[in-house]
Design a protein around this motif. Structure first.
Motif, PDB file in Angstrom:
ATOM      1  N   THR A 273      37.083  23.337 -43.585  1.00 20.17           N
ATOM      2  CA  THR A 273      37.773  23.089 -45.003  1.00 20.17           C
ATOM      3  C   THR A 273      36.469  23.184 -46.246  1.00 20.17           C
ATOM      4  OG1 THR A 273      38.844  21.228 -44.312  1.00 20.17           O
ATOM      5  CG2 THR A 273      38.316  20.762 -46.609  1.00 20.17           C
TER       6      THR A 273
ATOM      7  N   ALA B 168      48.492  16.073 -39.169  1.00 24.62           N
ATOM      8  CA  ALA B 168      47.648  15.655 -40.319  1.00 24.62           C
ATOM      9  C   ALA B 168      48.514  14.277 -40.666  1.00 24.62           C
ATOM     10  CB  ALA B 168      47.820  16.450 -41.402  1.00 24.62           C
ATOM     11  N   VAL B 169      48.213  13.302 -39.890  1.00 25.39           N
ATOM     12  CA  VAL B 169      48.845  11.976 -40.051  1.00 25.39           C
ATOM     13  C   VAL B 169      47.881  10.989 -40.436  1.00 25.39           C
ATOM     14  CG1 VAL B 169      50.555  10.296 -38.670  1.00 25.39           C
ATOM     15  CG2 VAL B 169      49.984  12.589 -37.797  1.00 25.39           C
ATOM     16  N   GLY B 170      46.878  10.980 -39.941  1.00 21.17           N
ATOM     17  CA  GLY B 170      45.925   9.889 -40.170  1.00 21.17           C
ATOM     18  C   GLY B 170      45.901   8.615 -39.404  1.00 21.17           C
TER      19      GLY B 170
ATOM     20  N   PHE C 157      47.539  10.156 -32.368  1.00 18.23           N
ATOM     21  CA  PHE C 157      49.243   9.829 -32.766  1.00 18.23           C
ATOM     22  C   PHE C 157      49.673  10.751 -31.677  1.00 18.23           C
ATOM     23  CE2 PHE C 157      52.762  11.160 -34.761  1.00 18.23           C
ATOM     24  CZ  PHE C 157      53.528   9.928 -35.007  1.00 18.23           C
TER      25      PHE C 157
ATOM     26  N   HIS D 136      57.465  13.588 -40.649  1.00 27.08           N
ATOM     27  CA  HIS D 136      56.776  12.594 -41.492  1.00 27.08           C
ATOM     28  C   HIS D 136      57.060  11.158 -41.025  1.00 27.08           C
ATOM     29  CE1 HIS D 136      60.623  12.332 -43.121  1.00 27.08           C
ATOM     30  NE2 HIS D 136      60.700  13.711 -43.371  1.00 27.08           N
ATOM     31  N   SER D 137      57.036   9.926 -41.699  1.00 24.08           N
ATOM     32  CA  SER D 137      57.115   8.602 -41.025  1.00 24.08           C
ATOM     33  C   SER D 137      58.544   8.154 -40.866  1.00 24.08           C
ATOM     34  CB  SER D 137      56.436   7.628 -41.938  1.00 24.08           C
ATOM     35  OG  SER D 137      57.132   7.316 -43.033  1.00 24.08           O
TER      36      SER D 137
ATOM     37  N   ARG E  49      53.175  15.184 -44.515  1.00 25.37           N
ATOM     38  CA  ARG E  49      53.591  15.866 -45.659  1.00 25.37           C
ATOM     39  C   ARG E  49      52.922  15.586 -46.810  1.00 25.37           C
ATOM     40  NH1 ARG E  49      59.411  12.630 -46.888  1.00 25.37           N
ATOM     41  NH2 ARG E  49      58.575  10.648 -46.339  1.00 25.37           N
ATOM     42  N   SER E  50      51.661  15.313 -46.693  1.00 24.86           N
ATOM     43  CA  SER E  50      50.840  15.122 -48.076  1.00 24.86           C
ATOM     44  C   SER E  50      50.704  16.544 -48.878  1.00 24.86           C
ATOM     45  CB  SER E  50      49.559  14.596 -47.427  1.00 24.86           C
ATOM     46  OG  SER E  50      48.697  15.460 -47.156  1.00 24.86           O
TER      47      SER E  50
ATOM     48  N   THR F  43      41.842  22.967 -46.750  1.00 20.60           N
ATOM     49  CA  THR F  43      42.052  22.484 -45.493  1.00 20.60           C
ATOM     50  C   THR F  43      43.402  23.318 -44.749  1.00 20.60           C
ATOM     51  OG1 THR F  43      41.391  20.205 -45.699  1.00 20.60           O
ATOM     52  CG2 THR F  43      42.664  20.599 -43.791  1.00 20.60           C
TER      53      THR F  43
ATOM     54  N   ILE G  18      60.469  11.862 -33.223  1.00 19.58           N
ATOM     55  CA  ILE G  18      59.279  12.729 -33.589  1.00 19.58           C
ATOM     56  C   ILE G  18      58.844  13.675 -32.505  1.00 19.58           C
ATOM     57  CG2 ILE G  18      57.392  11.378 -33.378  1.00 19.58           C
ATOM     58  CD1 ILE G  18      56.601  12.545 -36.127  1.00 19.58           C
TER      59      ILE G  18
ATOM     60  N   VAL H   4      44.088  18.061 -37.842  1.00 14.52           N
ATOM     61  CA  VAL H   4      43.465  18.016 -38.815  1.00 14.52           C
ATOM     62  C   VAL H   4      42.866  16.627 -39.199  1.00 14.52           C
ATOM     63  CG1 VAL H   4      43.761  18.092 -41.461  1.00 14.52           C
ATOM     64  CG2 VAL H   4      45.026  19.638 -39.997  1.00 14.52           C
ATOM     65  N   GLY H   5      43.226  15.448 -38.417  1.00 12.75           N
ATOM     66  CA  GLY H   5      43.086  14.069 -38.463  1.00 12.75           C
ATOM     67  C   GLY H   5      41.461  13.891 -38.385  1.00 12.75           C
ATOM     68  N   ILE H   6      40.994  12.854 -39.357  1.00 11.45           N
ATOM     69  CA  ILE H   6      39.672  12.418 -38.979  1.00 11.45           C
ATOM     70  C   ILE H   6      39.797  11.105 -39.302  1.00 11.45           C
ATOM     71  CG2 ILE H   6      37.440  12.403 -40.139  1.00 11.45           C
ATOM     72  CD1 ILE H   6      37.715  15.248 -41.313  1.00 11.45           C
ATOM     73  N   ASN H   7      39.447  10.315 -37.998  1.00 17.58           N
ATOM     74  CA  ASN H   7      39.734   8.762 -38.299  1.00 17.58           C
ATOM     75  C   ASN H   7      38.521   8.157 -37.812  1.00 17.58           C
ATOM     76  OD1 ASN H   7      42.882   8.833 -38.606  1.00 17.58           O
ATOM     77  ND2 ASN H   7      42.701   9.858 -36.888  1.00 17.58           N
TER      78      ASN H   7
HETATM   79  P1  NAP Z   1      48.095  11.050 -46.028  1.00 15.32           P
HETATM   80  O1  NAP Z   1      48.240  11.425 -47.411  1.00 15.32           O
HETATM   81  O2  NAP Z   1      47.770   9.451 -45.404  1.00 15.32           O
HETATM   82  O3  NAP Z   1      49.504  11.569 -45.145  1.00 15.32           O
HETATM   83  C1  NAP Z   1      49.839  11.251 -43.967  1.00 15.32           C
HETATM   84  C2  NAP Z   1      51.239  11.887 -43.667  1.00 15.32           C
HETATM   85  O4  NAP Z   1      51.388  11.179 -42.393  1.00 15.32           O
HETATM   86  C3  NAP Z   1      52.332  11.396 -44.435  1.00 15.32           C
HETATM   87  O5  NAP Z   1      53.082  12.480 -44.709  1.00 15.32           O
HETATM   88  C4  NAP Z   1      52.981  10.241 -43.606  1.00 15.32           C
HETATM   89  O6  NAP Z   1      54.247  10.189 -43.933  1.00 15.32           O
HETATM   90  C5  NAP Z   1      52.726  10.799 -42.293  1.00 15.32           C
HETATM   91  N1  NAP Z   1      52.948   9.616 -41.263  1.00 15.32           N
HETATM   92  C6  NAP Z   1      52.179   8.374 -41.345  1.00 15.32           C
HETATM   93  N2  NAP Z   1      52.841   7.596 -40.295  1.00 15.32           N
HETATM   94  C7  NAP Z   1      53.304   8.484 -39.638  1.00 15.32           C
HETATM   95  C8  NAP Z   1      54.070   8.322 -38.541  1.00 15.32           C
HETATM   96  N3  NAP Z   1      54.139   6.965 -37.798  1.00 15.32           N
HETATM   97  N4  NAP Z   1      54.953   9.107 -37.858  1.00 15.32           N
HETATM   98  C9  NAP Z   1      54.907  10.185 -38.573  1.00 15.32           C
HETATM   99  N5  NAP Z   1      54.546  10.507 -39.589  1.00 15.32           N
HETATM  100  C10 NAP Z   1      53.511   9.779 -39.877  1.00 15.32           C
HETATM  101  O7  NAP Z   1      46.930  11.858 -45.208  1.00 15.32           O
HETATM  102  P2  NAP Z   1      46.392  13.344 -45.462  1.00 15.32           P
HETATM  103  O8  NAP Z   1      45.684  13.281 -46.641  1.00 15.32           O
HETATM  104  O9  NAP Z   1      47.371  14.446 -45.366  1.00 15.32           O
HETATM  105  O10 NAP Z   1      45.555  13.377 -44.176  1.00 15.32           O
HETATM  106  C11 NAP Z   1      45.934  13.320 -42.847  1.00 15.32           C
HETATM  107  C12 NAP Z   1      44.661  13.302 -42.136  1.00 15.32           C
HETATM  108  O11 NAP Z   1      43.875  14.311 -42.203  1.00 15.32           O
HETATM  109  C13 NAP Z   1      43.758  11.906 -42.066  1.00 15.32           C
HETATM  110  O12 NAP Z   1      43.326  11.640 -40.786  1.00 15.32           O
HETATM  111  C14 NAP Z   1      42.807  12.529 -42.992  1.00 15.32           C
HETATM  112  O13 NAP Z   1      41.408  12.049 -43.022  1.00 15.32           O
HETATM  113  C15 NAP Z   1      42.413  14.029 -42.542  1.00 15.32           C
HETATM  114  N6  NAP Z   1      42.148  15.126 -43.341  1.00 15.32           N
HETATM  115  C16 NAP Z   1      41.282  15.989 -42.772  1.00 15.32           C
HETATM  116  C17 NAP Z   1      40.640  17.076 -43.655  1.00 15.32           C
HETATM  117  C18 NAP Z   1      39.924  17.815 -43.019  1.00 15.32           C
HETATM  118  O14 NAP Z   1      39.068  18.577 -43.771  1.00 15.32           O
HETATM  119  N7  NAP Z   1      39.813  17.970 -41.484  1.00 15.32           N
HETATM  120  C19 NAP Z   1      41.045  17.139 -45.056  1.00 15.32           C
HETATM  121  C20 NAP Z   1      41.999  16.388 -45.345  1.00 15.32           C
HETATM  122  C21 NAP Z   1      42.566  15.236 -44.677  1.00 15.32           C
HETATM  123  P3  NAP Z   1      55.089   9.805 -44.985  1.00 15.32           P
HETATM  124  O15 NAP Z   1      54.952  10.923 -46.076  1.00 15.32           O
HETATM  125  O16 NAP Z   1      56.549   9.334 -44.660  1.00 15.32           O
HETATM  126  O17 NAP Z   1      54.264   8.389 -45.576  1.00 15.32           O
END
Ligand code: NAP
Length: 284
Positions: free
Chosen positions: A268, A211-213, A217, A192-193, A167-168, A142, A198, A232-235
């Motif tokens: 990706t 990339a928050v999910g 946002f 991050h959260s 920060r995943s 990605t 922010i 990047v998000g996919i919801n």
């Molecule tokens: P993840 O592991 O859930 O990580 C989400 C990140 O967002 C964490 O670091 C979290 O912070 C942060 N976050 C959550 N709530 C927040 C808030 N209120 N304010 C600020 N930061 C916040 O998700 P991921 O795997 O990285 O994926 C993120 C998104 O990308 C998802 O929608 C997923 O479906 C999508 N995705 C898309 C692809 C693609 O090919 N397009 C590939 C992978 C993922 P903390 O660390 O503090 O909890």
């Protein structure tokens, strides 16, 4: 909308075309067909779609793909045993374990057990380390896809302030790692959260990578005029796919923006194909 649309479908098609041509030449020369083994545990609907799309893309580009479907009752040991089997199988060049795994399974030892030279997702600590040191073996798909999109659009990241939200280990951290490398030369902030105010941080960004999910946002008022916005998000919201960015409002402010769907997602998959071909080339 005033922003230029960064078309992931178009850019990924160009990447796939190149992979197809290179695969054809490689197979003709060596007799070896690059082979991806994909492991899917359980029946999470989104994961099933992702794996199916990856398999289909492999076949279209002349790569072989084999899907290993395991039930949601699979034990940690059974999954580790399958990875060990695939590690030892010289006809397999790339191994992918689709995440997330069911709750009773721990993904860390599984990902750690994939042979680093078959780790086409680029999640193994050895490959993460090599990437951070600027001598990559496999780049994670990605973030690599995002860098490819920026390059395709001639968006110079040098000296730009890039704000990565998330920060995943899969997206946020490696994304920041790639943007800060020599050659990319961005100044990077990771949010991050627990980030304080922010919105104020995002407003300083020349490049925003979300990339928050969390659907929408990043709202339009957080976007600095002429910023580049990568979503990047996919919801899934009421059977519709929505990104982490409020698209229409952000597109009024940004100079360029990726859509969801049709943005980062197709990239990706294309980068995974490229990594599988690379793994096969490195195996001969
Ligand atoms: P993840 O592991 O859930 O990580 C989400 C990140 O967002 C964490 O670091 C979290 O912070 C942060 N976050 C959550 N709530 C927040 C808030 N209120 N304010 C600020 N930061 C916040 O998700 P991921 O795997 O990285 O994926 C993120 C998104 O990308 C998802 O929608 C997923 O479906 C999508 N995705 C898309 C692809 C693609 O090919 N397009 C590939 C992978 C993922 P903390 O660390 O503090 O909890």
């Amino acid at each position: 909308m005033s922003a230029k649309l960064i078309d992931g479908k178009l850019i990924s098609a160009a990447v796939r075309k190149q992979v197809t041509e290179e695969t054809s030449a490689f197979t003709a020369e060596t007799g070896v067909t690059p082979h991806l083994a994909a492991v899917l545990v359980g029946d999470d609907p989104a994961s099933q779609v992702y794996v199916r799309n990856k398999e289909r893309a492999c076949r279209k580009c002349g790569l072989k793909s084999t899907l290993y479907r395991l039930s949601d009752k699979t034990t940690q040991q059974q999954l580790m045993d399958l990875v060990a089997e695939l590690n030892a199988d010289e006809s397999v060049h790339g191994i992918l374990v689709q995440l997330p795994l069911p709750d009773h399974l721990d993904s860390t030892p599984v990902l750690d057990s994939i042979r680093p030279d078959k780790d086409v997702d680029g999640f193994h600590p050895e490959n993460v380390g090599l990437m951070l040191q600027g001598r990559p073996r496999f780049l994670p798909c990605t973030p690599h896809g995002v860098m490819k999109m920026l390059a395709h659009e001639n968006i110079d990241t040098t000296g730009k302030h890039a704000v990565v939200i998330g920060r995943s280990d899969i997206v946020g951290k490696p994304m920041a790692g790639l943007l800060v490398q020599k050659g990319s030369d961005a100044t990077v902030t990771i949010c991050h959260s627990r980030t304080t105010d922010i919105a104020a941080v995002i407003r300083q960004a020349d490049i925003v990578v979300a990339a928050v999910g969390i659907p929408e946002f990043v709202t339009g008022d957080m976007i600095k005029p002429d910023a580049v916005v990568i979503d990047v998000g996919i919801n899934r919201v009421n059977d519709r796919l929505v990104g982490d960015v409020e698209f229409s409002a952000a597109a009024e402010k940004a100079s360029a923006i990726t859509p969801v769907p049709g943005g980062v997602g197709p990239m990706t998959i294309a980068m995974l194909l490229g990594n599988t071909l690379k793994a096969a080339k490195q195996s001969v």
